[in-house]
Write an enzyme that holds these catalytic residues in place. Sequence first.
Site, PDB file in Angstrom:
ATOM      1  N   GLU A 150       0.823  -1.204   0.000  1.00  0.00           N
ATOM      2  CA  GLU A 150       0.000   0.000   0.000  1.00  0.00           C
ATOM      3  C   GLU A 150       0.862   1.261   0.000  1.00  0.00           C
ATOM      4  O   GLU A 150       0.685   2.147  -0.824  1.00  0.00           O
ATOM      5  CB  GLU A 150      -0.913  -0.026   1.226  1.00  0.00           C
ATOM      6  CG  GLU A 150      -1.878   1.107   1.281  1.00  0.00           C
ATOM      7  CD  GLU A 150      -2.956   1.008   0.202  1.00  0.00           C
ATOM      8  OE1 GLU A 150      -3.905   1.757   0.302  1.00  0.00           O
ATOM      9  OE2 GLU A 150      -2.831   0.200  -0.743  1.00  0.00           O
ATOM     10  N   ASP A 151       1.835   1.319   0.917  1.00  0.00           N
ATOM     11  CA  ASP A 151       2.583   2.564   1.093  1.00  0.00           C
ATOM     12  C   ASP A 151       3.712   2.718   0.094  1.00  0.00           C
ATOM     13  O   ASP A 151       4.034   3.816  -0.325  1.00  0.00           O
ATOM     14  CB  ASP A 151       3.206   2.612   2.502  1.00  0.00           C
ATOM     15  CG  ASP A 151       2.136   2.675   3.575  1.00  0.00           C
ATOM     16  OD1 ASP A 151       0.963   2.867   3.210  1.00  0.00           O
ATOM     17  OD2 ASP A 151       2.484   2.525   4.748  1.00  0.00           O
TER      18      ASP A 151
END
Length: 744
Positions: free
Chosen positions: A112-113
């Site tokens: 995600e990041d």
Amino acid sequence: MHSPPPPAAGCAPRKRPVVRRKAGTTPEPAAPGVEHAVSLGTLLEQVAGYLPEGELPAIRAAYRFADAAHLGQYRASGEPYISHPVAVAEICASWKLDAQALMAALLHDTAEDQGITQAELVEHFGPTVAMLVDGLTKLDKIQFSSREENQAESFRKMLLAMARDIRVILIKLADRLHNMRTLDAMASDKRRRIATETMEIYAPIAYRLGLNQVYRELQDLGFRHGHPMRYAVLSQALKVARGNRRDLIDRILATTTKSFADAGIKVQLYGREKTLYSIYRKMQRKHRSFAHVQDIFGFRVIVPEVLDCYRALGVLHAQYKPMPGKFEDFIAIPKLNGYQSLHTTLIGPTGTPVEFQIRTEAMHRVAESGVAAHWLYKSGAADAAAQASTAAWLQSLLDIQNENRDAAEFIETVKVDLAPDAVYVFTPKARILALPRGATPVDFSYAVHTDLGNQTVAAKVNGELVPLRTELHSGDVVEIVTAPHSRPNPNWLSFVRTGRARSKIRHALKVSQQAESQELGRRLLARALLQQGLRIDELTAADWSRLLHWCGNRSQDELFGDIGLGRRVAEIVAARVRLLDAPDAGAAEPLARGALQLDGSEGTSVHYASCCRPIPGDAVIGYLGKGEGLTVHLQDCPQARRLFLKHPQSWIDLSWSAQVGGLFAVSLVVIVNNGKGVLAKLAAAISEHDADIAHVTMDEDSSQPTIELRFLLDVRDRKHLADVLRAVRVHKFVVRAGRAKPRA
Ligand code: MN
């Protein structure tokens, strides 16, 4: 600048991580040449306690990969980001989760990041770890934003449904627990939102899975961040009370320890303070002030065998007077989540009530860690075996609780939740709908409202247009595009999953079919009357009543419907009007004769024959079969010719209106020299000209250098088709392209 930690060969993420700093924090990068201060030591120590040595390198590799991916990224607290995944993995290790789960915990925020792809994770850590990380990433994308209280249960079910593997939920709970422990660094509004979400969603999931320790801590942290003032006041009050009663607790502890020893029961005895949240709840429930909530202290007694539980209870009841109505036997009748213990409240030396919980070692493990307690790693055990041991645990629960109706219900819930038959999707306003597995946007729209279903023309899932037959997945945001006068498509019946959608579509089709047949019948009769020199709108009420009487129809609409469906021939009815009409009717001027005009708005009352697939601009003829409505054929269609010889009276002349609307299916045959990307190029040429491809078939004859492609397209008219054919013929690999000949 830091240099990345030495990665294992082939184990570093390719992408240079993006440096992201949260406003208002001062990141403190590690000194040059020094590795991150976050140590893996504690985790490895924990792991060494229950996993074989051979598993450690893979866990270290996952750590190095995650560390490199998060390099330069900081938490709101200013700590290097990697401290978070390591803490999450440590929580998972405290539950003795297997190596794959620990690796996934370390990697859980990289996708995600930091944009690490699923493929990269598969390559480095195998499909299982990648699948776990993917599951966690998907859960992260869902935010519980709705204020509707009654949505929480659906939301919890949705989270469970989305996590196909129970490890995903366990890691997610560890993630949430660590985020809650470190929530102080966040802004207060964000803190409150996360606290609410934790109380409504995650704490109940922890409870449901029997992770009681996590459940209590999540609730306590949720209370602290959700109601900081109340928490502060209560915690101060508790501090004072604790001071006052310290000696009392010590006295009870000493007395009971001696009694157990005298009775010869081996016990472990712990003093236990209730959580602030449970005290708060009790005050609320009983409308009492803190001063009146007495039993803030309790003891836990852990014994070797089940029988010892009851013996220990006897010892305690001989020592202190039990409070009436405060004894509960959760051993004979366990709680829904598998919790077992004896609970009793005794009246202590100064009249203070003190609660005792008595249980065996095994019951204690289940009480604290639930599902995770049974996720004990067995060396060499594959995933399937680990899953099987969870299943065995569920079975053992069932055995323990087979006297108990609720237990079976619990097993059912867990089973359903982890192998769900339902999908949970969002409306654009974040309402959650539960639909059966395999449901489509059409099922969704009928579930919202019948009118929405009937007017559906297209659907967007997560912001993208998708075919209406697309299967929905949990977490999808579904938006329906409507048009006010559109109608359900009979094709929908081939893919909808819900009975509700099916019956609503059938009903709407029947109603609109009737209306369409009536409209067609009216036009057919008007045309036939015109040939007799009569105008339909000039017929008098008396004309109509005579005509209906003769036909045996109850209303004009019913008569039109009969004509439209081919049950009556318009010419015969029209001729009858003339006979029933005034004697001088024959003197009327014959009016212009005309063919029936098609304008594309006829809907289901007009069919376009699939043998020849006529489109606007073609010379066409209509066949009015009994009960079938009107079928449009090409004038030179061989099937039409055959039918004409059999039933010459059933044919009517047709023409196209100047303004024809809608799309018409047409078959194309394209012969091409085979080569790479041929189909893709043709498909692109066709769709560039706005024609939808409904179907393609390919006929490959290995003895020929060419292949034959057949397309079924939706076009507006002959001109549109000509444009498409021109675009297709531009390609050099096209040998021949044209419309398919009518099937004989
Ligand atoms: Mn996280």
